[in-house]
Every structure is written in structure tokens, then in C-alpha cells.
Design a protein around this motif. Structure first.
Motif, mmCIF file in Angstrom:
data_model
loop_
_atom_site.group_PDB
_atom_site.id
_atom_site.type_symbol
_atom_site.label_atom_id
_atom_site.label_comp_id
_atom_site.label_asym_id
_atom_site.label_seq_id
_atom_site.Cartn_x
_atom_site.Cartn_y
_atom_site.Cartn_z
ATOM 1 N N LEU A 104 0.845 -1.192 0.000
ATOM 2 C CA LEU A 104 0.000 0.000 0.000
ATOM 3 C C LEU A 104 0.882 1.245 0.000
ATOM 4 C CD1 LEU A 104 -2.760 -1.129 2.523
ATOM 5 C CD2 LEU A 104 -2.622 -1.484 0.052
ATOM 6 N N LEU A 105 1.067 1.827 -1.175
ATOM 7 C CA LEU A 105 1.961 2.980 -1.311
ATOM 8 C C LEU A 105 1.289 4.274 -0.889
ATOM 9 C CD1 LEU A 105 3.676 2.117 -4.709
ATOM 10 C CD2 LEU A 105 4.318 1.423 -2.400
ATOM 11 N N ASN A 165 3.616 7.646 -7.627
ATOM 12 C CA ASN A 165 2.355 7.876 -8.345
ATOM 13 C C ASN A 165 2.287 7.229 -9.720
ATOM 14 O OD1 ASN A 165 4.113 9.550 -9.800
ATOM 15 N ND2 ASN A 165 2.480 11.050 -10.215
ATOM 16 N N PHE A 166 3.156 6.267 -10.009
ATOM 17 C CA PHE A 166 3.085 5.660 -11.332
ATOM 18 C C PHE A 166 3.385 4.161 -11.258
ATOM 19 C CE2 PHE A 166 7.529 6.816 -10.868
ATOM 20 C CZ PHE A 166 8.239 5.783 -11.463
ATOM 21 N N ALA A 212 -2.099 -0.909 -5.068
ATOM 22 C CA ALA A 212 -0.957 -0.298 -4.386
ATOM 23 C C ALA A 212 -1.049 1.222 -4.400
ATOM 24 C CB ALA A 212 0.337 -0.756 -5.046
ATOM 25 N N LEU A 213 -1.331 1.795 -5.567
ATOM 26 C CA LEU A 213 -1.330 3.256 -5.673
ATOM 27 C C LEU A 213 -2.550 3.899 -5.042
ATOM 28 C CD1 LEU A 213 0.131 3.853 -9.252
ATOM 29 C CD2 LEU A 213 1.304 3.928 -7.051
ATOM 30 N N LEU A 214 -3.647 3.154 -4.950
ATOM 31 C CA LEU A 214 -4.857 3.716 -4.311
ATOM 32 C C LEU A 214 -5.024 3.263 -2.859
ATOM 33 C CD1 LEU A 214 -7.471 3.450 -7.208
ATOM 34 C CD2 LEU A 214 -6.502 5.537 -6.238
ATOM 35 N N GLY A 215 -4.099 2.432 -2.377
ATOM 36 C CA GLY A 215 -4.192 1.986 -0.987
ATOM 37 C C GLY A 215 -5.393 1.099 -0.723
#
Length: 541
Positions: free
Chosen positions: A5-6, A480-481, A511-514
Motif C-alpha cells: 500500500l503505497l 504515483n506511477f 498499491a497506488l490507491l491503498g
């Protein structure tokens, strides 16, 4: 499994998603963002260079001479229940094209209960005789070679070829003849990828000769998967921008080594432009294309083989790869056209004469025949006879089948020229004569339109590769990518599958949206004692 989870505290209402590429990977990102990330559809933007969604998952009217009325698919795809878990997770919530009251997943399940794949003529020799393909033909040495490959870690296998692990006898076995044409392997392809395929599809060993484990869609995958997904995304309000080509991207790195995509350079009919990425914007880049520079031929024409990358299918990745050493090396995959090219063909038949003859020849029930291979033919021909109609708008009584050649620079057995130099009518002649159906040849030629497709990079994703040639879905330090498609690296999973594209999309989006939702684990058949025992038993035949 769970994605890293970024962005744990992201506000779905404020985020903007910029998805480069309208293929199945990009479309899946949009669907997961809406369904699981609760992102408003209007905040999701798909940038697609062509005029159609779906990328390589195509199936449509053929771009042929005006007098011809034909359909084409550039490639065939097979699905399974065990290994395509992310695909089924997605399509369990997408309404089916033919019946919006059920999901695409349910539609496929019902269809495969009614029409079960069971090939009875998987291999055919030069005398037109069906071979007993249940006998795989391994020698003791071949079994040891396979065990050695399975036992070695990928780091020790490295960029070695398949033929560096097996003797010549292995390549004459029924097993290899079926495996290579089921999954499109050549003996000079990556041994690492073959190892992954053995592990991912070990459950297919006992049924590789009938392909009974194969699951299919009601129509071709464009009409059965892409169309309903596109309709759902459009109905939700996703911003899909066709005719928009992303030519480059800029990235910035902060003092802590964290990296952000900051700008997309685009080209449209109106000219060049740019999309500046804000603080809450996310970017997803689809890299490479196995159908890049596809060209078409018809009854009396030959498709050109393009070697100089004209249609930009690789150029975005080339430009991005210059920005950082861990963004991959695309030349490792597009650099050898002769190792990765093959030619496919679709027959549009205005009656069912040839199909009925094939059914009589093979003993297959209509639409259940799966794959047939003339393993000793000069062009190494294979065909698939799908359930009819394979296209929803095919006229009543018309039928289609799809096929391809693996050795397209060789001369045919009946048409004495390379397949790559043959017209559609000549390819049809070779096929009918391989079937031993010379008595209906003239009728078939008069009632059939042939669409041929030259694919310079059809199996490029199997190229021998070194660590770093494929970038990670989530590069180190990304904020973010993410990267998508068949040329990203995901441990244990196998490319040349729709599952790979959907899985990488799920991993990147979560991952990018958690998103704290479980991603289906990769299926390991050998973890099931019954599957492992069945595979061992068939290997000992």
C-alpha cells in the motif's frame, strides 16, 4: 496476497487517474479503481492511440479489399479456471454482453458446461493420420532434464534458451509438439519462461492432448470480454480519449529517492500537447505490444513484414526507458523479429462445408475441437475451430476458423513457397490439402475469404531475458506511477495470458490507491498432491 500500500491515506474523490493504453490492462485499472477504489469514474482518463479499446484482444471485420466481407482475429487465447483468478475476479462483476442479468464470468461458466473442449485430433502427421497424442514420448533423459529445469532457481537459469536444457529427442516428443503450439513456444525462447509455464500449468499435463482444461468465451475475446467491459466503463462515466498517443513522460526524483511522474507528452489530431500531473494524479503506462506493426493480407495479397517499428507500439517504452536504468530494456524484446514473428489467418466461410468435413475427419463434436497441429508440415500449421458463430454479427449460415504457422519461412508441402510469401488463397489451398479434402478444394476456394496477418513480435515476450530487461510493475521509490502489460515483471506468473495483464493492473491499482483487498494468490498446482501425482503419472508414460 495483498499489494504493497503505497498511498494509504489517499482521497478517492480527489485523485485523477491517467491510464496510457486502452488494452485489457488499462481497462482493468479503470474497473478496479471504480469497483474497489471508489474513484469517481469522471476522474479516470484512458488515453488510447487507436480508435478501438482492447489492444491485442481484437476481433472484427477485416480491413480488406472492398469486395471482400470477412472477419479476423490476430490471435487466439485460451482461459482456464485454475490460473486465471484475477481475470475471473474482474469479470464476476461485469454484466455479460448477451444477458446483463448475469456476469461475464457466469456467462462463460454456463457456456463451458454446455460446450466442453475435447480435441480428438491434437496432432496430425504428414500422412494425414491422427497421432495418439496421449503418449507424450519422454525419454528417461528428458524427464531428468525437466526436473533439473524445475529445480533450478531463475537466477541460475538466467537468459539461457530452452534448447540449452533439453536434448534433440525432447523436441521430437508429442509433449513438446503440443506444448509449443498450445502456448507458442520455440526452442530458442526463454528457459525461465518455460519453467514458469510448467509450474503454472502443471495441471494441464494429463489433458494436454485434449485441452479439456481450456475454457472459452461465447464469442471471440473482443466481443465477449472487451465489449462488455468497455460498455460498463462508459456507462460509469470513464473519460476514454481515442486518437490520443502518449509519446513520452517526465519523472522527478526527490532527495529521498522517491519518484513521481510529472508530465505526459501527447499527440492528437489537433497536434502536440502535454498533460501536467498534479499532486494527487496517478499514471499507469502500458509498455510494448505483441501486435505492433501487424499487417493484413487477403485472398490475393500477402501481408508485409515490417521490421522498422513504424506504428509506435514500442516508442513510448523506448523513451521512458532512457529516464532510469530500472525502467526496462525494450530492445531485448523487439530486437530479433525473425525469432518472434509468425503469421495467422482467419477463414470466413459462406457455408459449413469445410467445417463439417473437419468434424468428420477428427471425430470432434461441433465447436469442441480446440487445437489441431500438422506437426510435420512445412509451415507447421495449426488451426482452431471455435464454436459458431465466433462473431455476433456473422451472417446466418456463415462460419469461421482461425489458424497460424510457426515456420513461415519454409516451403509448404503443397504450395511450394514460404508461407510469408503466400496469398490467402494459397494458404487455404495448403490447409485443405493437409486435411486430405482435395475433392472440395474448388468449392472452398469459391466460398471463403481469407484474412492473413503478419505479426513481427507475436512471441517477443518469450525472448531470452536478463534481470532488469522487464521493469517492475511498481518501480523502486514510485509515488504515483506504475507499469502495465505483458512486458512487466511479476514473479512466478506467466506472460502471453490475459491473466497477466489483469493481475498487473490489480496490483498497480491496489498499491497506488491503498486498496486493502486481497489479490488472488497465484495458483501452484504442485501444492496439490493430486495434481502433482497426475502430472508425474503422465510424464512416466
Amino acid at each position: 496476497m495483498k499489494a504493497p500500500l503505497l498511498n494509504k491515506n489517499i482521497d478517492p474523490a480527489s485523485v485523477q487517474l491517467w491510464i496510457v493504453g486502452g488494452g485489457i490492462a488499462g481497462m482493468s485499472v479503470a474497473a478496479f479503481a471504480i469497483r474497489d477504489g471508489k474513484v469517481p469514474a469522471k476522474n479516470i482518463h484512458i488515453l488510447e492511440e487507436t480508435a478501438l479499446p482492447g489492444g491485442s484482444l481484437d476481433g472484427a471485420a477485416a480491413p480488406l479489399q472492398p469486395k471482400q466481407h470477412a472477419w479476423v482475429t490476430r490471435g487466439g487465447r485460451m482461459l482456464t479456471d485454475e490460473t486465471y483468478l484475477c481475470l475471473w475476479d474482474l469479470f464476476a462483476t461485469i454484466p455479460a454482453r448477451g444477458d446483463a442479468s448475469i456476469s461475464v464470468r457466469e456467462e462463460c461458466r454456463r457456456f463451458n458446461e454446455e460446450v466442453r473442449t475435447h480435441a480428438q485430433a491434437r496432432l496430425i502427421d504428414r500422412a494425414h493420420q491422427v497421432v495418439d497424442a496421449a503418449q507424450l514420448g519422454f525419454s528417461i533423459a528428458n524427464r531428468a532434464q525437466m526436473l533439473r529445469l524445475l529445480a533450478l532457481p531463475e537466477a541460475l537459469i538466467g537468459s539461457r534458451r530452452i534448447d540449452e536444457f533439453f536434448d534433440e529427442h525432447f523436441f521430437q516428443t508429442n509433449f513438446w509438439r503440443m506444448w509449443r503450439t498450445t502456448f507458442a513456444f520455440q526452442k530458442w525462447h526463454s528457459a525461465v519462461e518455460l519453467r514458469r509455464y510448467f509450474l503454472r500449468f502443471v495441471q494441464e499435463f494429463p489433458r494436454i492432448h485434449t485441452l479439456a482444461g481450456v475454457k472459452r468465451t461465447v464469442y471471440n475475446q473482443y466481443d465477449s470480454l472487451v465489449v462488455p467491459l468497455q460498455r460498463w466503463l462508459t456507462a460509469q462515466g470513464v473519460d476514454v480519449r481515442f486518437g490520443t498517443r502518449v509519446v513520452d513522460a517526465d519523472f522527478a526524483t526527490d532527495v529521498n529517492g522517491m519518484r513521481r511522474a510529472t508530465r505526459l507528452a501527447i499527440e492528437t489530431a489537433a497536434g502536440s500537447g502535454a498533460i501536467e500531473l498534479g499532486a494527487s494524479d496517478l499514471a499507469f503506462f502500458t509498455l510494448g505490444s505483441i501486435t505492433s506493426d501487424s499487417t493484413y493480407g487477403g485472398n490475393d495479397s500477402v501481408p508485409e513484414l515490417i521490421r522498422d517499428r513504424r506504428d509506435h507500439g514500442w516508442s513510448l517504452w523506448q523513451n521512458i526507458a532512457r529516464k532510469a536504468p530500472d525502467f526496462g530494456r525494450p530492445a531485448a524484446f523487439y530486437g530479433n523479429v525473425d525469432e518472434h514473428k509468425w503469421e495467422s489467418f482467419t477463414l470466413t466461410m459462406r457455408d459449413d462445408v469445410l467445417l463439417r468435413r473437419i468434424e468428420a475427419y477428427t471425430g470432434n463434436a461441433p465447436g469442441t475441437g480446440a487445437l489441431m497441429t500438422w506437426f510435420e508440415s512445412g509451415w507447421h500449421l495449426s488451426i482452431v475451430v471455435p464454436h459458431q458463430p465466433h462473431f455476433p454479427d456473422l451472417p446466418q449460415g456463415w462460419t469461421t476458423l482461425w489458424g497460424y504457422g510457426f515456420e513461415i519461412d519454409n516451403h509448404g508441402d503443397y504450395v511450394k513457397k514460404p508461407m510469408s510469401a503466400a496469398t490467402g488463397r494459397e494458404i487455404l489451398t495448403e490447409l485443405v490439402r493437409q486435411l486430405g479434402c482435395d475433392d472440395i478444394l474448388e468449392h472452398v476456394l469459391e466460398t471463403t475469404d481469407v484474412t492473413t496477418v503478419m505479426l513481427p513480435y507475436a512471441s517477443a515476450l518469450f525472448a531470452c531475458r536478463a534481470p532488469g530487461d522487464r521493469p517492475a510493475v511498481l518501480p523502486r521509490g514510485t509515488e504515483n506511477f506504475a507499469f502495465l502489460g505483458q512486458f512487466v515483471e511479476m514473479e512466478e506468473d506467466v506472460v502471453f495470458t490475459v491473466e497477466y495483464s489483469v493481475r498487473c493492473a490489480m496490483l498497480a491499482t491496489y498499491a497506488l490507491l491503498g486498496i486493502e483487498r486481497e489479490i488472488p494468490d497465484i495458483y501452484h498446482g504442485l501444492a496439490d498432491p493430486k495434481v502433482g501425482l497426475a502430472a508425474v503419472e503422465v510424464a512416466l508414460r
